[in-house]
Motif scaffolding. Structure first.
Motif, PDB file in Angstrom:
ATOM      1  N   GLU A   1       4.153  -4.174  16.615  1.00 17.63           N
ATOM      2  CA  GLU A   1       2.703  -3.826  15.847  1.00 17.63           C
ATOM      3  C   GLU A   1       1.571  -3.698  16.574  1.00 17.63           C
ATOM      4  OE1 GLU A   1       1.874  -6.408  12.332  1.00 17.63           O
ATOM      5  OE2 GLU A   1       0.675  -7.156  13.224  1.00 17.63           O
ATOM      6  N   GLN A   2       1.059  -2.902  16.630  1.00 18.45           N
ATOM      7  CA  GLN A   2       0.112  -1.953  17.097  1.00 18.45           C
ATOM      8  C   GLN A   2      -1.088  -1.904  15.830  1.00 18.45           C
ATOM      9  OE1 GLN A   2       0.689   1.556  20.113  1.00 18.45           O
ATOM     10  NE2 GLN A   2       2.032  -0.120  20.787  1.00 18.45           N
TER      11      GLN A   2
ATOM     12  N   VAL B   1      -0.288   2.172   9.193  1.00 22.87           N
ATOM     13  CA  VAL B   1      -0.174   1.206   8.215  1.00 22.87           C
ATOM     14  C   VAL B   1      -1.305   2.241   7.656  1.00 22.87           C
ATOM     15  CG1 VAL B   1      -0.659  -1.011   8.032  1.00 22.87           C
ATOM     16  CG2 VAL B   1       0.845  -0.482   9.835  1.00 22.87           C
ATOM     17  N   TYR B   2      -1.998   1.974   6.437  1.00 21.40           N
ATOM     18  CA  TYR B   2      -2.899   2.264   5.688  1.00 21.40           C
ATOM     19  C   TYR B   2      -3.315   0.965   4.729  1.00 21.40           C
ATOM     20  CZ  TYR B   2      -1.923   6.382   7.360  1.00 21.40           C
ATOM     21  OH  TYR B   2      -1.846   7.804   8.372  1.00 21.40           O
ATOM     22  N   ASP B   3      -4.891   0.702   4.986  1.00 26.53           N
ATOM     23  CA  ASP B   3      -5.552  -0.235   3.875  1.00 26.53           C
ATOM     24  C   ASP B   3      -5.888   0.475   2.911  1.00 26.53           C
ATOM     25  OD1 ASP B   3      -7.186  -1.549   2.516  1.00 26.53           O
ATOM     26  OD2 ASP B   3      -8.002  -3.235   4.621  1.00 26.53           O
ATOM     27  N   MET B   4      -5.441   0.476   1.548  1.00 26.47           N
ATOM     28  CA  MET B   4      -6.124   0.626   0.280  1.00 26.47           C
ATOM     29  C   MET B   4      -7.255   1.336   0.091  1.00 26.47           C
ATOM     30  SD  MET B   4      -3.199   2.396  -0.239  1.00 26.47           S
ATOM     31  CE  MET B   4      -2.881   3.220  -2.092  1.00 26.47           C
ATOM     32  N   ASN B   5      -7.657   0.001   0.654  1.00 27.77           N
ATOM     33  CA  ASN B   5      -9.192  -1.091   0.469  1.00 27.77           C
ATOM     34  C   ASN B   5     -10.222   0.021   1.819  1.00 27.77           C
ATOM     35  OD1 ASN B   5      -9.362  -2.350  -1.889  1.00 27.77           O
ATOM     36  ND2 ASN B   5      -8.251  -3.772   0.442  1.00 27.77           N
ATOM     37  N   ARG B   6     -10.007   1.366   1.883  1.00 31.12           N
ATOM     38  CA  ARG B   6     -10.617   1.654   2.842  1.00 31.12           C
ATOM     39  C   ARG B   6     -10.148   3.380   2.654  1.00 31.12           C
ATOM     40  NH1 ARG B   6     -13.192  -0.077   7.778  1.00 31.12           N
ATOM     41  NH2 ARG B   6     -12.441  -3.186   8.244  1.00 31.12           N
ATOM     42  N   VAL B   7     -10.305   3.705   1.751  1.00 31.69           N
ATOM     43  CA  VAL B   7     -10.721   5.401   1.542  1.00 31.69           C
ATOM     44  C   VAL B   7     -11.397   5.210   1.699  1.00 31.69           C
ATOM     45  CG1 VAL B   7      -9.780   7.594  -0.116  1.00 31.69           C
ATOM     46  CG2 VAL B   7      -8.835   4.842  -0.600  1.00 31.69           C
TER      47      VAL B   7
ATOM     48  N   ALA C   1      -5.723   5.753   9.232  1.00 28.82           N
ATOM     49  CA  ALA C   1      -4.918   4.381   9.315  1.00 28.82           C
ATOM     50  C   ALA C   1      -6.041   3.540  10.323  1.00 28.82           C
ATOM     51  CB  ALA C   1      -2.989   5.307  10.626  1.00 28.82           C
ATOM     52  N   VAL C   2      -5.211   2.109   9.621  1.00 29.33           N
ATOM     53  CA  VAL C   2      -5.592   1.076   9.915  1.00 29.33           C
ATOM     54  C   VAL C   2      -4.396   0.369  11.528  1.00 29.33           C
ATOM     55  CG1 VAL C   2      -6.876   0.629   8.600  1.00 29.33           C
ATOM     56  CG2 VAL C   2      -4.532  -0.460   8.025  1.00 29.33           C
ATOM     57  N   GLY C   3      -3.459   0.904  11.742  1.00 34.72           N
ATOM     58  CA  GLY C   3      -2.321   0.375  12.687  1.00 34.72           C
ATOM     59  C   GLY C   3      -0.987   0.713  12.322  1.00 34.72           C
ATOM     60  N   SER C   4      -0.011   0.412  13.129  1.00 39.08           N
ATOM     61  CA  SER C   4       1.324   1.076  13.423  1.00 39.08           C
ATOM     62  C   SER C   4       2.201   0.139  13.951  1.00 39.08           C
ATOM     63  CB  SER C   4       1.223   2.440  14.466  1.00 39.08           C
ATOM     64  OG  SER C   4       1.164   1.425  15.757  1.00 39.08           O
TER      65      SER C   4
END
Length: 417
Positions: free
Chosen positions: A64-65, A222-228, A256-259
């Motif tokens: 995780e990053q 990884v995407y945050d659905m509150n950050r569109v 993206a918020v991470g990977s």
């Protein structure tokens, strides 16, 4: 809107099931007759073989990053206040056509047996040069099937010519009239001062709690659905441009918020399994039909920690271990789903008729859907790369060609022989 928790009661479960189940459509992909020359029965892959050694499973773990909070805040400060799913749905400006309005050539992408009970097609002009990929729904995101007050379907598409990936946010509140708008997938660069396009085919995608997990060539993003974020210009570029922020002509962009970085093997296909405890992310890798290597199937536990909503479970070093893993002799698998210890595998077509095979495997053996008087196993859609189970409705969603479709998991089980 922030996530409301995994264990909320399904107060609207029965009403939702009735709303989405409806009356079965008269979708007669089965009307396409299968000739004797097309009746080759795929080789039975037999039982799943467990992978138990550390060498076998360590090759599948992820690291995780996550992006620093300062990077995300810098980008949001420059672009404006992030939006949520509801704002994107309110901006829907396209409509999917109902199955009856789809061309016969488009409907040929549907399964023969079992037949789809819901089907829609994408417009040619809107998807030309784009390749369909994975599907996930608000049925993955929350166990009542809703995100806030909305029923939502997400459909991923990729374009290799421009190294782009985008997701259609589909408003499914009126199941007879699906509307949508496009959101470009992006990755922050330069500490959040800019972003680039996600230059990868999206063959796997799962929306869990407030996170969207998406396959890439080197692991998962990884995407945050509150950050569109709203794009501020319709320029064909991606990222910061003169006059604002561009998303290749789209009005929305999701950074993206991470990977999760992979080692020797990375996930190609994904789905969510709510029948495990904790919920788990199911994965498989791609093996071509002319290869003699076995396909690997495995799962990662999803975190139940309140401060890690939607993320995978990690050890102190940031690695996500594999919970369980198997091998199967089914090359060409292009979709994977696991539910109650059963594994459903969609095998792509290697023949001119374009039909694939849908297998169900477990530790004791394998069965395939069959159709026609000759009991061929080539009954499934040959291009479907995704299986997403909407537990609240009992339906499995997928897409193939320009067709988005669904059918009850129970009918799949009944068709297995």
């Amino acid at each position: 809107m922030m996530h409301r928790g995994r264990h909320r009661r399904r107060k609207r479960g029965k009403a939702l099931r009735a709303f989405l189940a409806g009356t079965a459509l008269a979708l007669t992909a089965a009307a396409t007759m299968i000739s004797a020359s097309q009746a080759t029965v795929a080789a039975d892959p037999g039982a799943l073989k467990p992978l138990a050694t550390a060498t076998e499973t360590d090759a599948l773990r992820l690291h995780e990053q996550l992006e620093p909070r300062s990077t995300l805040d810098r980008l949001a400060s420059a672009m404006g206040r992030p939006e949520g799913v509801g704002a994107v749905l309110a901006d829907a400006d396209h409509t999917l056509r109902a199955a009856a309005d789809c061309a016969p050539a488009e409907r040929k992408a549907l399964p023969v047996e079992p037949a789809a009970t819901r089907a829609y097609c994408w417009g040619a002009a809107d998807t030309r040069s784009w390749r369909p990929g994975a599907v996930t729904t608000s049925g993955d995101a929350d166990d009542d099937g809703l995100w806030g007050q909305n029923r939502v379907i997400l459909s991923a598409w990729s374009q290799s010519t421009h190294d782009l990936a985008r997701v259609a946010f589909i408003d499914a509140n009126d199941i007879d009239r699906l509307t949508y708008t496009w959101v470009l997938l992006a990755v922050p660069v330069d500490g959040g001062r800019d972003y680039r396009a996600l230059d990868s085919q999206v063959s796997g995608m799962v929306w869990y709690q407030d996170k969207l997990l998406v396959t890439a060539a080197d692991g998962l993003y990884v995407y945050d659905m509150n950050r569109v974020q709203r794009a501020t210009t319709d320029a064909s570029a991606v990222g910061r441009v003169d006059g604002g922020w561009a998303a290749h002509g789209n009005r929305w962009v999701l950074p993206a918020v991470g990977s999760y970085r992979a080692g020797a093997t990375h996930p190609d296909y994904l789905s969510l399994d709510r029948s495990t405890s904790p919920d788990s992310l199911v994965a498989s890798d791609w093996v071509s039909t002319d290869s003699d290597r076995n396909v690997r199937l495995w799962r990662y536990d999803l975190s139940s920690s309140s401060d890690r909503s939607g993320l995978l479970t990690t050890d102190p070093a940031g690695y996500t271990p594999v919970d369980e893993a198997y091998e199967t002799r089914t090359p060409g698998v292009g979709a994977v789903l696991s539910y109650r210890s059963e594994w459903y595998l969609g095998r792509t077509s290697d023949d001119q008729d374009g039909r694939g095979t849908l297998w169900r495997q477990d530790a004791t053996g394998a069965r395939a859907t069959r159709c026609g008087t000759d009991e061929t196993t080539r009954c499934w859609s040959g291009e479907a790369e995704s299986l997403s189970y909407w537990e609240a409705t009992g339906e499995v969603w997928s897409q193939s060609g320009r067709m988005l479709f669904a059918l009850p998991l129970s009918t799949i089980d009944r068709s297995l022989r």
